[in-house]
Motif scaffolding. Structure first.
Motif, PDB file in Angstrom:
ATOM      1  N   LYS A   1      20.753   3.636 -33.843  1.00  0.00           N
ATOM      2  CA  LYS A   1      21.543   2.602 -32.894  1.00  0.00           C
ATOM      3  C   LYS A   1      22.380   3.320 -32.015  1.00  0.00           C
ATOM      4  N   LEU A   2      22.504   4.593 -32.045  1.00  0.00           N
ATOM      5  CA  LEU A   2      23.751   5.146 -31.438  1.00  0.00           C
ATOM      6  C   LEU A   2      23.256   5.268 -29.809  1.00  0.00           C
ATOM      7  N   LYS A   3      24.153   5.094 -28.819  1.00  0.00           N
ATOM      8  CA  LYS A   3      23.952   5.047 -27.496  1.00  0.00           C
ATOM      9  C   LYS A   3      25.159   5.571 -27.007  1.00  0.00           C
ATOM     10  N   GLY A   4      25.043   6.255 -25.723  1.00  0.00           N
ATOM     11  CA  GLY A   4      26.063   6.652 -24.943  1.00  0.00           C
ATOM     12  C   GLY A   4      26.446   8.059 -25.393  1.00  0.00           C
ATOM     13  N   ASN A   5      27.302   8.666 -25.187  1.00  0.00           N
ATOM     14  CA  ASN A   5      27.871  10.153 -25.203  1.00  0.00           C
ATOM     15  C   ASN A   5      28.853  10.369 -26.300  1.00  0.00           C
ATOM     16  N   LEU A   6      28.538  10.829 -27.650  1.00  0.00           N
ATOM     17  CA  LEU A   6      29.545  10.894 -28.584  1.00  0.00           C
ATOM     18  C   LEU A   6      29.975  12.594 -28.936  1.00  0.00           C
TER      19      LEU A   6
ATOM     20  N   CYS B   1      21.306  11.590 -36.999  1.00  0.00           N
ATOM     21  CA  CYS B   1      21.011  11.623 -35.620  1.00  0.00           C
ATOM     22  C   CYS B   1      19.732  12.571 -35.306  1.00  0.00           C
ATOM     23  N   ILE B   2      19.815  13.613 -35.935  1.00  0.00           N
ATOM     24  CA  ILE B   2      18.620  14.527 -35.805  1.00  0.00           C
ATOM     25  C   ILE B   2      17.204  13.939 -36.157  1.00  0.00           C
ATOM     26  N   GLU B   3      17.279  13.373 -37.099  1.00  0.00           N
ATOM     27  CA  GLU B   3      16.257  12.673 -37.671  1.00  0.00           C
ATOM     28  C   GLU B   3      15.625  11.356 -36.766  1.00  0.00           C
ATOM     29  N   ALA B   4      16.790  10.681 -36.093  1.00  0.00           N
ATOM     30  CA  ALA B   4      16.589   9.686 -35.106  1.00  0.00           C
ATOM     31  C   ALA B   4      16.112  10.032 -33.944  1.00  0.00           C
ATOM     32  N   GLY B   5      16.201  11.267 -33.632  1.00  0.00           N
ATOM     33  CA  GLY B   5      16.150  11.599 -32.220  1.00  0.00           C
ATOM     34  C   GLY B   5      17.206  11.450 -31.383  1.00  0.00           C
TER      35      GLY B   5
END
Length: 724
Positions: A655-660, A683-687
């Motif tokens: 669900k991550l959006k934006g720059n973290l 995050c890698i697995e989710a692209g």
């Protein structure tokens, strides 16, 4: 006309002389631009006079009513050095400043420590004769120490064992454990929760030493890679994660006369927490708060010091969330049968007067004032004093309470955060305070009539040097519509309400921390100031769950960390987005530790708000966090699977959006690096793309010069994404 021209030139020169903070000053600025104060100010025993160091830090001065509170020099560093050289002729000791840690033994002598080449010495200095005595000696290489009240018996740790140096120079070996994982006398017990800050206590007669013995041999080793050798090595720490096997702790008493050791019979189960440890003033008994692993049931128990046997449970305290003892008992100076106990069981952390049979004599709480610093009693033992949080946690004031009837008087009145103390007689208050627009004021207040005598009025340390941005307090109502919330907004330098500005939200949000108070600059950090000076609106809000607002304000987070906290943060964020000068398309958020958890939570659960974020040392899943803190707020993963699932960020990486940007210390023993690594993998697995930066030699906080590097990285990260 010439006069007007001169004024214009002067104002232009004044403006030109001011500048913004440098990135280095985000770290070193607090020392460089500190408001003037009275360093090491302390009441002198048995007098209505107090002492402090002068502005050079070379001399000790006193202030007393007879001299209308004007400073009088009473000791100098040069005289102190001469006295030290006389009693320690073979040691090379060169003090740069008068010791700030000095303590008054009586009204003529002070005690302090000095470090030599091989040992640390406890000295007592007589101001009248200008002579010193060595009262105790400690090895320079030691882990901790506890000095007896007579300054003669000194206990300390060498590795995991306790030694004692006696007044006659004899050394006693108290423990001789050689097994890795058996630790004696350490203050690092239960990971320093429950107010634990020491691991040894001398009895009043200085003959018996009470100490913790920790067995963590059964706790899992956690590996921390070390990068300082050609082939990296592993440093193991004992790290009990939530729901896993925890340490086992007992309390022991060593008798310096019989050389015998006994164990307090604190009973089963072995996985429990031993807290608020207190000697009885007579030395006959020891009082211990025995808290179950679930942290919802406390027993205040009494044990016989000669045998360790259990005597009685004075009282019990239960909760449907948690019980969190934080303060040792405080016995009345003239009555060994009565003591003060602190608890928030009725809503706010307040004082309760008990006798040693467990009978509640009197509740000493006052309105909704929350005790933040109990300061002891007057010389008669008839009154108690404490600093209390008021005005929805925004202020701190000194209070006096009469023990016989609970009558309470607020001794400081001006709005702000007061660091105040009472003279031994109770006649005078030494009051140092600041508020949003006042850097520091020092005064003496007569308790009889409230008359204040000014001692010091600090000027603004930024005037003519640094562009100080406008800072305002804001008040909101919590997401449930019931509770006022405190916030702080800092505007860019030369703020123009007709322009739009990017935003940096800085937050923490967790227990035992408060970001917004009515003190100098409102609690604003120097990095926050730096960002405001560089064109950002900087916003901070204390949500439910944070400190100094009482039991119910905190307990709402139980079993669901982050949920109520985020809801409250969104109240403040919605306010920002409604303001015409806020560039809602360019908002950033930054937090460390619990704040890193909050930052990551908002970037995944409310992912349409922030364009950029920085999460430092973030908790990503509470099942990876340690037992004592984690289980208090979340219970175990087995007891609360829904809560752990809901608050975990590992299952929300998609669900991550934006720059973290995630920042972590590779040696972090608090929030271990596994948190961020697991999230990165998800995050890698989710692209999902994530920026990651590691500080190889740092633990939970990045400190020293490297902190400058960190702040520079964070500032540039926000500039890159939030500035058009």
């Amino acid at each position: 006309m010439k006069k007007l021209l001169l004024l214009l030139l002067l104002s232009s020169s004044y403006a030109y002389g001011q500048r913004n903070l440098t990135i280095d000053e985000t770290v070193f600025g607090p020392g460089k631009f500190a408001a003037k104060s009275l360093p090491a100010a302390k009441w002198i025993k048995n007098t209505d006079a107090f002492s402090s160091l002068d502005s050079t830090y070379q001399n000790l001065v006193s202030f007393d009513v007879k001299n209308n509170w004007k400073p009088q020099q009473i000791a100098s560093l040069s005289d102190l050095q001469s006295a030290i050289k006389t009693v320690l002729p073979n040691e090379k000791i060169n003090l740069r400043n008068f010791p700030t840690s000095y303590q008054w033994e009586d009204n003529k002598r002070i005690s302090f420590q000095v470090a030599g080449e091989n040992n640390t010495y406890g000295l007592v200095y007589d101001l009248a004769t200008k002579t010193a005595q060595v009262k105790n000696t400690l090895p320079k290489e030691r882990e901790g120490e506890e000095i007896g009240s007579l300054n003669t018996q000194s206990a300390y740790l060498v590795g995991n064992n306790i030694e004692i140096n006696q007044a006659d120079g004899q050394k006693l070996q108290v423990t001789q454990d050689t097994i890795d994982g058996i630790v004696n006398g350490t203050s690092v017990i239960h990971r320093n929760e429950f107010g634990i800050d020491k691991g040894m206590w001398w009895s009043a007669d200085n003959k018996k030493l009470l100490y913790y013995r920790k067995d963590e041999t059964m706790v899992s080793n956690y590996p921390l890679p070390q990068w300082d050798t050609r082939v990296a090595s592993i440093k193991d720490i004992r790290y009990p994660m939530a729901g896993m096997k925890s340490e086992e702790v007992v309390l022991k008493i060593y008798d310096t006369e019989t050389k015998q050791t006994i164990t307090l019979q604190t009973g089963e189960p072995k996985e429990q927490y031993l807290t608020i440890v207190t000697w009885d003033p007579t030395g006959e008994f020891v009082f211990v708060g025995v808290l179950n692993r679930g942290q919802d049931h406390l027993k205040l128990n009494k044990y016989k010091a000669s045998t360790g046997e259990f005597v009685q449970t004075l009282f019990e305290e239960k909760s449907d969330s948690w019980v969190e003892p934080q303060h040792a008992l405080a016995f009345l100076p003239n009555n060994p049968k009565q003591f003060i106990y602190q608890t928030d069981k009725d809503g706010y952390n307040q004082l309760y007067l008990y006798d040693t049979s467990g009978k509640l004599i009197r509740q000493l709480g006052y309105k909704d004032v929350l005790v933040t610093n109990f300061q002891g009693f007057d010389e008669k033992g008839s009154k108690a004093y404490y600093i209390g949080a008021t005005n929805n946690g925004m202020e701190r004031h000194l209070f006096e309470v009469e023990l016989k009837n609970g009558k309470t008087t607020q001794l400081t009145k001006t709005n702000g955060v007061h660091n105040s103390s009472i003279s031994n007689s109770g006649k005078y208050v030494l009051d140092q305070y600041s508020n949003l627009n006042t850097p520091n004021i020092v005064q003496v207040i007569a308790t009889k009539d409230g008359k204040a005598t000014p001692i010091l009025h600090a000027t603004n340390p930024f005037t003519g040097k640094i562009n100080l941005p406008k800072i305002e307090f804001k008040s909101f109502v919590s997401a449930d519509g019931k509770t006022p919330l405190n916030a702080r907004i800092t505007y860019p330098t030369n703020f123009d309400p007709n322009k739009k500005y990017p935003v940096m939200v800085y937050l923490y949000g967790g227990s035992h921390a408060q970001m917004v108070t009515d003190r100098w600059l409102g609690g604003l950090g120097y990095f926050d100031m730096y960002m405001a000076q560089n064109g950002y609106i900087v916003f901070t809000l204390d949500n439910r769950g944070s400190d100094a607002r009482g039991r119910d304000f905190t307990r709402v987070t139980h079993r669901n960390l982050g949920e109520a906290e985020m809801a409250d943060q969104l109240v403040g964020i919605d306010y920002l987005k409604s303001q015409p000068y806020v560039d809602a398309a360019n908002m950033g958020i930054f937090g460390w530790s619990y704040g890193g958890f909050m930052t990551s939570s908002l970037m995944t659960k409310h992912n349409d708000i922030f364009k950029a974020a920085v999460a430092g040392g973030p908790v990503m899943d509470w099942k990876f966090y340690e037992v004592m803190y984690g289980e208090r707020y979340m219970d175990t993963p087995e007891e609360n699977p829904e809560g752990y699932e809901k608050t975990s960020l590992l299952n929300k990486a998609d669900k991550l959006k934006g720059n973290l940007l995630i920042i972590h210390g590779a040696q972090d023993p608090v929030v271990v690096q596994q948190h961020s690594m697991e999230f990165i993998q998800k995050c890698i697995e989710a692209g999902k793309q994530v920026d990651y930066f590691l500080y190889p030699t740092h633990e939970h906080n990045v400190s020293g010069k490297d902190r400058i590097h960190m702040y520079d990285k964070i500032a540039k990260y926000f500039d890159n994404y939030l500035k058009k």
